[in-house]
Design an enzyme around this catalytic site. Structure first.
Site, PDB file in Angstrom:
ATOM      1  N   GLU A  25      36.420  37.486  43.663  1.00 44.18           N
ATOM      2  CA  GLU A  25      37.079  36.191  43.547  1.00 44.18           C
ATOM      3  C   GLU A  25      36.880  35.361  44.808  1.00 44.18           C
ATOM      4  OE1 GLU A  25      40.007  32.992  43.787  1.00 44.18           O
ATOM      5  OE2 GLU A  25      39.896  34.692  45.149  1.00 44.18           O
ATOM      6  N   ASP A  44      39.341  42.133  45.598  1.00 45.54           N
ATOM      7  CA  ASP A  44      38.645  41.884  46.880  1.00 45.54           C
ATOM      8  C   ASP A  44      39.552  41.127  47.840  1.00 45.54           C
ATOM      9  OD1 ASP A  44      38.167  39.828  44.845  1.00 45.54           O
ATOM     10  OD2 ASP A  44      36.961  38.789  46.363  1.00 45.54           O
TER      11      ASP A  44
END
Lengths: 426, 426
Positions: free
Chosen positions: A168, A103
């Site tokens: 994350e 991400d």
């Protein structure tokens, strides 16, 4: 050992264009929260190609949110798969998790970018794009390290577990899901953008919110009221004193160059809504740093107890105690023993490849290494090629040379950590 | 003189129900900004009924905004008429302006009201409703005072100019329009809600906004940034010192019971937008009190000069000086000589009607008296029946007895100030 080093270096030279092209394709697949699937497909394809056993799954938000370390602004992860590739060892070696997040944070205002944020444009040896440094560049270092060993026919004894996780940037739900699926290893390496520094310890952090009360009155008779802004300022100063107190206790030499090892940042102060009224409520929001070996619960408790002392400084707080909330994101601190064998190995391979001493520090921010350490019982090191200062900023870039240098260091580290069938042979 | 007092008192007794009904009708016509026409129609009808010469006009925003003392959030006053009624004197007497505003502040959340805010409900001698205290009750006192004299056949020598103005709550454009139309008198009386105290001086005020800069950084390395919140706190403290400095100079005995005669209120503090970022900008908004005899320009200049001193306290401000703006509302201070004949007259009639000494103070807030004093050259006294503490609050109320007591005092004051044809006769 020299031969491995030379072999791998040569392999990297020979596969430079392919490595760059892989990174570019990954950057060109914008993987902001909720949009990770296309980038994960590229990763999964690569892992399959290399012959790893691939598992792809969307985290189960309903299950995850029962876990005390779960945090995400969402509980539905449809279209946001985790990808794990396992390279089984031949047996008898130490295992390792290689963890990177797929991400990326939003690219923000396109006007602030010199080139389109998902272009992957290369200028003077640097690739530009959102996520290239944080942390697709590091992920490509991992993939190149594994691929070089596979293609060179080197068989490792221990398992290599490659994890490409979601979430994350929003609190680690992707790594938590991988841990809860049972993925574990003797140690972990996370190539977050440390700019080639080695971080055996990572600071954790938590967000807090404090409501400070006052009493309203007309500004012309402000002495009839109690300003929540003035009281809020006292709370800010009191928190500053807590920060001093907590940092006085930090004697870890890894922090010797850090002015404030575990800062408490006040990021937001908002109070009042009318120039000529005495404000009756102020909101403070901030981030509390948590020391690598500290328990988050202990840090929370210390803040709670500290705020209770305000009543002694100002009787107003006795009757109107500030209200503390822990909200939003938090990152679990992580660490590995400085004498841990993976540290020795990584430091040695760093020296060997780059011919110089690595910088070893404690990170000023959290990573998924905290969850791996504290929930997954897998001590973690953070070391990666990305440019720390460019993470989350417009015109984010990575120096491509570093991607390959990191890949070489990691490939050699895998050989030494996991053990190789053919180590003695060359 | 005794006879006037008795006659007027009796008249008030006889017309109590009509007075209450008039106030109730005015409260039941919600006259928030832009919606003043219905309430003004009731006033205009009453003035015509009493035989006054009535002028009704919508202020010309295009013209008004050329004036340095104009302030309003709007420049279009369609549907928001001023109403003026002139009772011409027989000649040779002193003139007076009786000024009251028809606009009311919004009623806010209806849930906080025990009865609908425009009910005009009466319970235990108190009438409830938005605007009943600020300041339709005072306006009715004025109308009853005039009506009693008219109906009792008392002819005044000086002119009585009754003004029902719009926009007092938003900066005084209604009164400014009346001044610019040429209405002027030897003195003025404004029955704002002083709860029967006499205010020969009124504090002015101005709104300011200060932008304080910092430098952004990640909260984990907050020492690389400069917190605009911490710098903003320094500015707040510096302004607190300015307040002390300014109030040290106030020696006026009218302020002897006021802890801070001319406060500087910080009403809003807003900075930062992310818990784990160092905030780079803070906005402060506040209200600066202006002493009754002070020039607003001088007060502005003092604040401007004071902020320039910040650079000496903290070099950050040298390179990043806070930016000061004067914005939004401001109320011009007003005053009348304590020995002014209208003061003597009002105080005497107060004593005569209520048999006690009036409380004489300086107001902690501005009124349209500042514009009458400074632009209209008409010194002003503020004295009215409303309950100071309830202005702008839910469940605003007025004690009805006070409306009639104020009306008696004002009627007798008119006789003595303007002179009556028949004064000597009784």
């Amino acid at each position: 050992m020299k031969d491995y080093k030379a072999l791998i270096h040569q392999w990297m030279e020979d596969h430079r264009e392919e490595g760059i092209r892989l990174l570019q394709r990954m950057v060109q697949a914008p993987s902001t929260q909720g949009n990770e699937a296309a980038a994960q497909a590229i990763v999964a394809e690569k892992l399959s190609e290399m012959g790893l056993e691939v598992e792809i799954w969307e985290p189960d938000g309903q299950e995850l949110q029962k876990h005390p370390y779960f945090y995400s602004p969402r509980t539905e992860f449809k279209g946001s798969p985790n990808v794990v590739g396992v390279w089984k060892g031949t047996g008898g070696g130490r295992s390792i998790i290689l963890n990177g997040h797929i991400d990326v944070v939003p690219e923000g205002d396109h006007e602030q970018w010199d080139h389109p944020p998902y272009s992957g444009k290369i200028i003077d040896g640097k690739m530009y794009g959102r996520g290239v440094t944080d942390m697709k560049g590091g992920n490509v270092s991992l993939l190149l390290a594994i691929e070089s060993l596979v293609q060179l026919g080197i068989k490792l004894k221990g398992d290599v577990i490659f994890q490409s996780v979601v979430e994350e940037e929003s609190g680690g739900a992707g790594t938590l899901a991988a841990v809860l699926k049972g993925y574990k290893a003797d140690a972990a390496l996370i190539p977050e953008p440390t700019h080639m520094r080695i971080f055996p310890k990572q600071q954790g952090s938590m967000w807090f919110r404090i409501w400070v009360k006052g009493r309203s009155a007309h500004g012309g008779t402000r002495y009839e009221g109690v300003s929540a802004i003035e009281k809020g300022m006292k709370v800010v100063e009191h928190i500053r004193a807590l920060e001093e107190e907590r940092n006085r206790r930090i004697t870890d030499p890894l922090y010797k160059n850090t002015p404030i090892p575990i800062p408490i940042n006040i990021g937001v102060m908002e109070g009042g809504n009318w120039p000529s009224s005495v404000p009756d409520l102020v909101k403070l929001e901030g981030r509390m740093g948590v020391a690598p070996e500290e328990k988050m619960e202990d840090a929370k408790r210390e803040m709670e107890e500290w705020l209770k002392m305000l009543g002694r400084l100002d009787p107003w707080f006795e009757e109107h105690p500030p209200v503390l909330e822990w909200f939003g994101a938090r990152w679990v601190p992580g660490s590995i023993d400085l004498e841990h064998e993976l540290m020795n190995t990584l430091v040695n391979q760093y020296r060997s490849v780059l011919g110089q001493e690595p910088v070893i520090e404690a990170s000023p921010w959290g990573t998924d290494g905290g969850l791996l350490t504290q929930v997954g019982e897998t001590p973690s090191i953070v070391f990666g090629p990305g440019v720390t200062e460019m993470a989350h900023y417009p015109n984010e870039y990575i120096e491509l040379d570093k991607v390959f240098e990191a890949a070489e260091i990691i490939a050699l580290t895998l050989i030494h950590w996991c053990g190789a069938e053919s180590v003695g042979r060359n």
